[in-house]
Design a protein around this motif. Structure first.
Motif, PDB file in Angstrom:
ATOM      1  N   GLY A   3      -3.398  11.307 -10.516  1.00 12.20           N
ATOM      2  CA  GLY A   3      -3.669  10.536  -9.302  1.00 12.20           C
ATOM      3  C   GLY A   3      -4.550   9.349  -9.596  1.00 12.20           C
ATOM      4  O   GLY A   3      -5.320   9.350 -10.552  1.00 12.20           O
ATOM      5  N   THR A   4      -4.440   8.293  -8.754  1.00 12.40           N
ATOM      6  CA  THR A   4      -5.267   7.094  -8.908  1.00 12.40           C
ATOM      7  C   THR A   4      -6.040   6.869  -7.627  1.00 12.40           C
ATOM      8  O   THR A   4      -5.469   6.932  -6.540  1.00 12.40           O
ATOM      9  N   THR A   5      -7.336   6.657  -7.741  1.00 12.95           N
ATOM     10  CA  THR A   5      -8.158   6.410  -6.551  1.00 12.95           C
ATOM     11  C   THR A   5      -7.788   5.074  -5.922  1.00 12.95           C
ATOM     12  O   THR A   5      -7.733   4.043  -6.588  1.00 12.95           O
ATOM     13  N   ILE A   6      -7.500   5.079  -4.642  1.00 14.31           N
ATOM     14  CA  ILE A   6      -7.127   3.855  -3.920  1.00 14.31           C
ATOM     15  C   ILE A   6      -8.243   3.522  -2.938  1.00 14.31           C
ATOM     16  O   ILE A   6      -8.513   4.296  -2.020  1.00 14.31           O
ATOM     17  N   ALA A  17      -6.205   8.720   1.365  1.00 17.50           N
ATOM     18  CA  ALA A  17      -5.953   9.788   2.333  1.00 17.50           C
ATOM     19  C   ALA A  17      -4.507   9.746   2.806  1.00 17.50           C
ATOM     20  O   ALA A  17      -3.890  10.787   3.050  1.00 17.50           O
ATOM     21  N   ILE A  18      -3.953   8.536   2.947  1.00 11.93           N
ATOM     22  CA  ILE A  18      -2.558   8.401   3.377  1.00 11.93           C
ATOM     23  C   ILE A  18      -1.619   9.016   2.344  1.00 11.93           C
ATOM     24  O   ILE A  18      -0.711   9.786   2.677  1.00 11.93           O
ATOM     25  N   VAL A  19      -1.847   8.676   1.065  1.00 11.27           N
ATOM     26  CA  VAL A  19      -1.015   9.227  -0.009  1.00 11.27           C
ATOM     27  C   VAL A  19      -1.131  10.744  -0.049  1.00 11.27           C
ATOM     28  O   VAL A  19      -0.135  11.476  -0.171  1.00 11.27           O
ATOM     29  N   LYS A  20      -2.356  11.268   0.051  1.00 11.29           N
ATOM     30  CA  LYS A  20      -2.571  12.722   0.008  1.00 11.29           C
ATOM     31  C   LYS A  20      -1.831  13.426   1.146  1.00 11.29           C
ATOM     32  O   LYS A  20      -1.208  14.470   0.959  1.00 11.29           O
ATOM     33  N   SER A  21      -1.898  12.832   2.333  1.00 16.72           N
ATOM     34  CA  SER A  21      -1.225  13.438   3.489  1.00 16.72           C
ATOM     35  C   SER A  21       0.279  13.476   3.285  1.00 16.72           C
ATOM     36  O   SER A  21       0.943  14.473   3.591  1.00 16.72           O
ATOM     37  N   ILE A 424       6.362  16.328  -7.212  1.00 11.97           N
ATOM     38  CA  ILE A 424       5.215  15.871  -6.436  1.00 11.97           C
ATOM     39  C   ILE A 424       4.382  14.879  -7.228  1.00 11.97           C
ATOM     40  O   ILE A 424       3.875  13.878  -6.683  1.00 11.97           O
ATOM     41  N   THR A 425       4.250  15.123  -8.532  1.00 12.62           N
ATOM     42  CA  THR A 425       3.521  14.178  -9.384  1.00 12.62           C
ATOM     43  C   THR A 425       4.198  12.811  -9.385  1.00 12.62           C
ATOM     44  O   THR A 425       3.545  11.771  -9.260  1.00 12.62           O
ATOM     45  N   THR A 426       5.540  12.847  -9.518  1.00 14.57           N
ATOM     46  CA  THR A 426       6.301  11.593  -9.491  1.00 14.57           C
ATOM     47  C   THR A 426       6.142  10.885  -8.155  1.00 14.57           C
ATOM     48  O   THR A 426       5.949   9.654  -8.087  1.00 14.57           O
ATOM     49  N   MET A 427       6.213  11.648  -7.071  1.00 13.99           N
ATOM     50  CA  MET A 427       6.067  11.067  -5.727  1.00 13.99           C
ATOM     51  C   MET A 427       4.690  10.459  -5.540  1.00 13.99           C
ATOM     52  O   MET A 427       4.546   9.338  -5.027  1.00 13.99           O
ATOM     53  N   GLN A 428       3.644  11.201  -5.986  1.00 13.50           N
ATOM     54  CA  GLN A 428       2.278  10.689  -5.815  1.00 13.50           C
ATOM     55  C   GLN A 428       2.077   9.409  -6.621  1.00 13.50           C
ATOM     56  O   GLN A 428       1.465   8.443  -6.132  1.00 13.50           O
ATOM     57  N   SER A 430       4.379   7.298  -7.493  1.00  9.99           N
ATOM     58  CA  SER A 430       5.150   6.224  -6.849  1.00  9.99           C
ATOM     59  C   SER A 430       4.423   5.672  -5.616  1.00  9.99           C
ATOM     60  O   SER A 430       4.301   4.454  -5.440  1.00  9.99           O
ATOM     61  N   LEU A 431       3.929   6.596  -4.759  1.00  4.42           N
ATOM     62  CA  LEU A 431       3.202   6.157  -3.568  1.00  4.42           C
ATOM     63  C   LEU A 431       1.922   5.420  -3.936  1.00  4.42           C
ATOM     64  O   LEU A 431       1.536   4.434  -3.287  1.00  4.42           O
ATOM     65  N   THR A 432       1.266   5.912  -4.967  1.00  2.82           N
ATOM     66  CA  THR A 432       0.030   5.264  -5.420  1.00  2.82           C
ATOM     67  C   THR A 432       0.294   3.815  -5.823  1.00  2.82           C
ATOM     68  O   THR A 432      -0.435   2.888  -5.448  1.00  2.82           O
ATOM     69  N   ARG A 433       1.395   3.627  -6.602  1.00  2.00           N
ATOM     70  CA  ARG A 433       1.739   2.263  -7.035  1.00  2.00           C
ATOM     71  C   ARG A 433       2.078   1.378  -5.836  1.00  2.00           C
ATOM     72  O   ARG A 433       1.669   0.223  -5.754  1.00  2.00           O
ATOM     73  N   LYS A 434       2.841   1.952  -4.898  1.00  2.00           N
ATOM     74  CA  LYS A 434       3.249   1.165  -3.734  1.00  2.00           C
ATOM     75  C   LYS A 434       2.056   0.759  -2.870  1.00  2.00           C
ATOM     76  O   LYS A 434       1.938  -0.398  -2.440  1.00  2.00           O
TER      77      LYS A 434
END
Length: 467
Positions: A3-6, A17-21, A424-428, A430-434
């Protein structure tokens, strides 16, 4: 998961928090399914394993009961247990016999020459291994004696190498030194021990005891045995000779007549009840194990709690198969069921118990029927064994098959968990990058907006100053 802190500095939103949810919402349904299925498979696997173990113990007990005299009600006695003891086994019958023990079987015993240096004496002073060969009844036992080996080491090596073959060695020490004493558990004429080889240990050895047969008479019929444990003299009877029978007139130096003892086989209702109680205890142990995994219980508040295998069809059919065989009539006597001997089952648990009064009354006249009920190809022992075969076979039985299936299910669930974690790792990621890109873009737009607003403000201020 990686995970990457946003921080959301650009957008002002809590993007972490959005990514985590979003990730948690995606994981939750499948994770709950995996957890539930894993827990169910694990608990079922444990419960079936317990029942499998209890069933194996039950069937093992049935086999033992079928090969010994558990239900014959016969007991063996000796009138002089200092001289000989006896037990009644399967195939024994009521009767008594006169026994005289004239001689016990003896094994061969040898003694090596004495070593003045004691048990620590080096018996192989060369730089090469030598060989000590022990021969008994034509069979050779070769012992390697390594360079520098002591008498104690040779003794230990004989015991560890040939102990299972019946050979044993000890060291006897006296004022002259130590010597190796070699003997065997195999006795009787022709079982002489001899020593040979190139170790030097065989040089000068002496015969301490010459092997001999046991000599005895049963009802004045003379017989011999290479062992003091006799199982083939009287059918179904095992006799153990302990010492020679005493002389009839020990004060007479010329007397050779020995006093006979009596070995008897008789029916014992106590022994018979003990055999039936053994079956009852074994039967109850299996039912207890099965009930523990299938019965509905109550908690402190009175709420019903189902066991792991409550309502399980396999358990119901297994219990039914066992109970049916218990209730079935068998044997060729007047009494054909244990219920007629006062053995009843609890309506709730199915556990067996013996009504002492009904037992005592029935066994007085129909004791022989017990053997008929349990024994033979159509007896209860054989029928219960056959009825449980389909469940208990090690690899193809119903319980073994279910165990294998549950184990495979757990392996598949582990794969599902790995796949879910990877997805889930891939999704997280991807969302983190976006969201990182979105935040960066918003920051850039805000910068451009501030720059434009600054330029416009400067132009407006310039116009105002010109006026």
């Amino acid at each position: 998961m990686a995970g990457t802190t946003i921080t959301g500095v650009g957008s002002g939103f809590d993007t972490q928090a959005i990514v985590k949810s979003l990730v948690d919402a995606e994981r939750a349904p499948k994770q709950a399914q995996i957890n539930l299925q894993s827990q169910k498979a694990t608990t079922q696997l444990s419960s079936i394993g317990k029942i499998q173990a209890a069933l194996d113990a039950f069937r093992g007990a049935l086999t033992s009961m079928g090969t010994d005299s558990s239900f014959s009600g016969l007991t063996g006695t000796s009138s002089d247990e200092k001289v000989a003891t006896m037990t009644a086994n399967q195939g024994a019958a009521n009767g008594s016999f006169s026994l005289i023990v004239n001689q016990l079987a003896m094994p061969s015993k040898l003694s090596t020459a004495s070593y003045a240096g004691g048990q620590s004496t080096v018996v192989n002073s060369t730089d090469k291994a030598t060989t000590l060969t022990i021969t008994q009844s034509g069979k050779k036992f070769d012992l390697k004696v390594p360079a520098g080996a002591t008498l104690q080491q040779v003794r230990d090596s004989i015991n560890s190498t040939f102990g299972t073959s019946g050979l044993s060695a000890n060291i006897l020490t006296d004022s002259n030194g130590s010597r190796l004493i070699l003997t065997s558990t195999k006795g009787g004429v022709g079982s002489d021990l001899t020593l040979s080889g190139n170790s030097g240990i065989d040089t000068g050895y002496k015969v301490v005891d010459v092997p001999q047969n046991a000599k005895y008479t049963i009802d004045n019929i003379a017989a011999e045995s290479t062992s003091n444990s006799i199982s083939d003299a009287v059918s179904g009877v095992s006799i153990k000779l302990l010492t020679v029978s005493p002389l009839t007139t020990p004060s007479d130096a010329n007397s050779t007549t020995r006093t006979a003892l009596t070995i008897s086989v008789s029916t014992s209702t106590t022994a018979l009840k003990s055999g039936v109680k053994g079956f009852v205890d074994t039967y109850n142990a299996l039912l207890k194990a099965m009930n523990a995994e299938t019965k509905v219980t109550k908690d402190a508040a009175g709420n019903s709690i189902a066991a792991t295998l409550t309502g399980d069809a396999t358990m119901r059919t297994l219990q039914s198969a066992i109970r049916n065989e218990f209730n079935a009539l068998s044997g060729n006597g007047t009494f054909k069921s244990l219920a007629q001997f006062g053995v009843t089952s609890d309506q709730d648990t199915g556990a067996l118990s013996i009504d002492a009064k009904r037992w005592d009354k029935a066994v007085l006249t129909n004791a022989a029927d017990i053997t008929s009920i349990f024994s033979g190809k159509t007896g209860m022992l054989a029928r219960m064994t056959a009825a449980t075969d389909v469940y208990a076979k090690p690899s193809t039985g119903i319980l073994a098959t279910r165990t294998a299936s549950l184990s495979e299910s757990l392996k598949d669930l582990i794969k599902d968990q790995t796949s879910l974690d990877e997805r889930i790792t891939t999704m997280q990621d991807s969302l983190t990058r976006k969201y990182t890109a979105m935040d960066t873009l918003v920051a850039q737009l805000r910068q451009q907006s501030s720059s434009i607003l600054g330029t416009l403000s400067a132009i407006s201020n310039s116009k105002n100053s010109d006026n």
